[in-house]
Design a protein around this motif. Structure first.
Motif, short mmCIF file in Angstrom:
data_model
loop_
_atom_site.label_atom_id
_atom_site.label_comp_id
_atom_site.label_asym_id
_atom_site.label_seq_id
_atom_site.Cartn_x
_atom_site.Cartn_y
_atom_site.Cartn_z
N LEU A 180 -2.55 2.36 -0.96
CA LEU A 180 -3.75 3.19 -0.84
C LEU A 180 -3.37 4.57 -0.30
O LEU A 180 -4.12 5.54 -0.48
N THR A 181 -2.21 4.66 0.35
CA THR A 181 -1.67 5.94 0.80
C THR A 181 -1.56 6.92 -0.36
O THR A 181 -1.71 8.13 -0.18
N LYS A 182 -1.29 6.40 -1.55
CA LYS A 182 -1.11 7.26 -2.72
C LYS A 182 -2.36 8.10 -3.01
O LYS A 182 -2.27 9.20 -3.57
N SER A 213 4.81 9.37 -6.36
CA SER A 213 4.05 9.66 -5.13
C SER A 213 4.97 10.14 -4.02
O SER A 213 4.55 10.94 -3.16
N VAL A 214 6.22 9.67 -4.00
CA VAL A 214 7.19 10.20 -3.04
C VAL A 214 7.42 11.68 -3.32
O VAL A 214 7.38 12.52 -2.40
N GLY A 229 -4.61 10.66 -10.09
CA GLY A 229 -4.32 10.02 -8.82
C GLY A 229 -4.90 8.64 -8.64
O GLY A 229 -4.44 7.89 -7.78
N TRP A 230 -5.91 8.27 -9.42
CA TRP A 230 -6.58 6.98 -9.26
C TRP A 230 -6.52 6.18 -10.55
O TRP A 230 -6.49 6.75 -11.64
N VAL A 239 5.81 9.45 4.06
CA VAL A 239 6.03 9.36 2.62
C VAL A 239 4.70 9.24 1.89
O VAL A 239 3.77 8.56 2.35
N GLY A 240 4.61 9.87 0.72
CA GLY A 240 3.36 9.88 -0.03
C GLY A 240 3.01 8.59 -0.72
O GLY A 240 1.87 8.41 -1.19
N SER A 241 3.93 7.64 -0.80
CA SER A 241 3.70 6.41 -1.55
C SER A 241 3.13 5.27 -0.71
O SER A 241 2.43 4.39 -1.23
#
Length: 352
Positions: free
Chosen positions: A58-60, A149-150, A280-281, A225-227
């Motif tokens: 969900l961080t993504k 996402s990273v 993004g979703w 981290v974005g992932s």
């Protein structure tokens, strides 16, 4: 049949959660609901609604991709922004063709499970992504995974000079009153308020309050981290989802420019790719969204047992956080996905 209307049959939802506990899918969970009138309701199973969970992937979307959408709407970034502009170390083939759009739609041909990189030092993990050789051109294939996402998180941090935690706090957590969200929860909250995630064989200890995802845990030595790696609660995530469903508005306050709802709830990929995703979703995925949502429903799942399903036509949403991976993870996500779909159908199917 009970019609939810503008209220929620909490006893019925509690029974659905309890049955999942009896089936061994999870033992603790919090489910939250955005109702069409803008009110929210939360149902708990064996843990308070204030419990902090590792929300995994969900961080993504919260905050990573939604931050990117904010900058796109403000025209600081564009879907066509070259990734190499901010990450010059990117030396993969098709380097000059990799755009922000491909990070947001997971349309890069990374065929490398990041779990296989978890024993490497953090810089070597990044080098593996920077130098990867694609078999397919960007935008021609949908391939969901952590690498885009990273890279997206790195791009946002370099563009702004701030970490993802700082950006999330500035643009979302603070303005929305998400007081129990962010990275590194043990620095701010007692461990007793954080849900244990797994008795981890790889690390040889119980994971509680530290990042569950192994590669994100290693990369955290360098930056958030974005992932994966965000921690949050259901009440906090309900505020975030309300903002997106409100096209950037929350309780009369504009958090994002108009247009975010269109970006997340309409297919961004060419039909030839054969997959549907917003920027993004994920879009209208019955595997975890069930069959009672509209075609523009958007959402996301997290490995730890987390999920968001939001329907812009019904102006409603479901948020689930659970301890699905505790004490040990299952071989696949089949059972938690089936439950997510069931919970979604139970809610959206009974809305007026």
């Amino acid at each position: 049949m009970y019609i939810f209307g503008m209220s929620l049959d909490t006893e019925k939802i509690s029974a659905v959660l309890y049955k999942a506990k009896e089936q061994g899918i999870f033992s603790k969970a919090v489910a939250g609901f955005v109702l069409p009138d803008g009110t929210c309701s939360v149902v708990t199973l064996n843990t308070p609604d204030s419990t902090i969970f590792d929300i995994a992937s969900l961080t993504k979307v919260c905050p990573t991709s939604t931050l990117a959408l904010k900058y796109i709407l403000e025209e600081t970034l564009s879907p066509s922004t070259p990734v190499a502009k901010y990450i010059p170390e990117l030396q993969t083939n098709y380097r000059d063709d990799v755009r922000l759009f491909h990070l947001l739609t997971h349309s890069l041909d990374y065929r490398i499970p990041m779990k296989t990189l978890r024993t490497l030092p953090p810089q070597e993990i990044l080098d593996s992504l920077y130098n990867y050789q694609f078999n397919a051109a960007p935008g021609t294939i949908f391939n969901y995974g952590n690498p885009p996402s990273v890279l997206l998180g790195i791009l946002l941090s370099r563009m702004t000079g701030k970490t993802l935690h700082e950006l999330g706090q500035e643009h979302f957590f603070g303005p929305l009153g998400m007081t129990r969200s962010g990275w590194d929860p043990l620095k701010r909250f007692p461990i007793t308020e954080i849900m244990p995630t797994e008795k981890c064989e790889f690390r040889g200890r119980e994971i509680q309050g530290e990042i569950h995802d192994e590669s994100a845990w290693v990369l955290r030595k360098l930056f958030p981290v974005g992932s994966a790696g965000m921690f949050s609660t259901v009440p906090d995530l309900l505020r975030f989802v309300q903002m997106v469903l409100g096209d950037g508005l929350f309780q009369g306050k504009r958090i994002m420019p108009k247009g975010v709802l269109d970006l997340v709830s309409n297919n961004a990929l060419d039909e030839s790719v054969g997959e549907q995703t917003g920027l993004g979703w994920e879009l209208n995925n019955p595997k975890f969204m069930g069959t009672k949502v509209s075609k523009n429903a958007f959402g996301k799942t997290g490995f730890t047992g987390a999920s968001i399903v939001a329907d812009p036509q019904k102006k409603a949403a479901v948020v689930l956080l659970s301890n699905f991976t505790y004490p040990t993870r299952e071989e696949n996500a089949d059972r938690i996905n089936a439950f997510r779909a069931l919970l979604s159908d139970e809610f959206f199917g009974n809305l007026k």
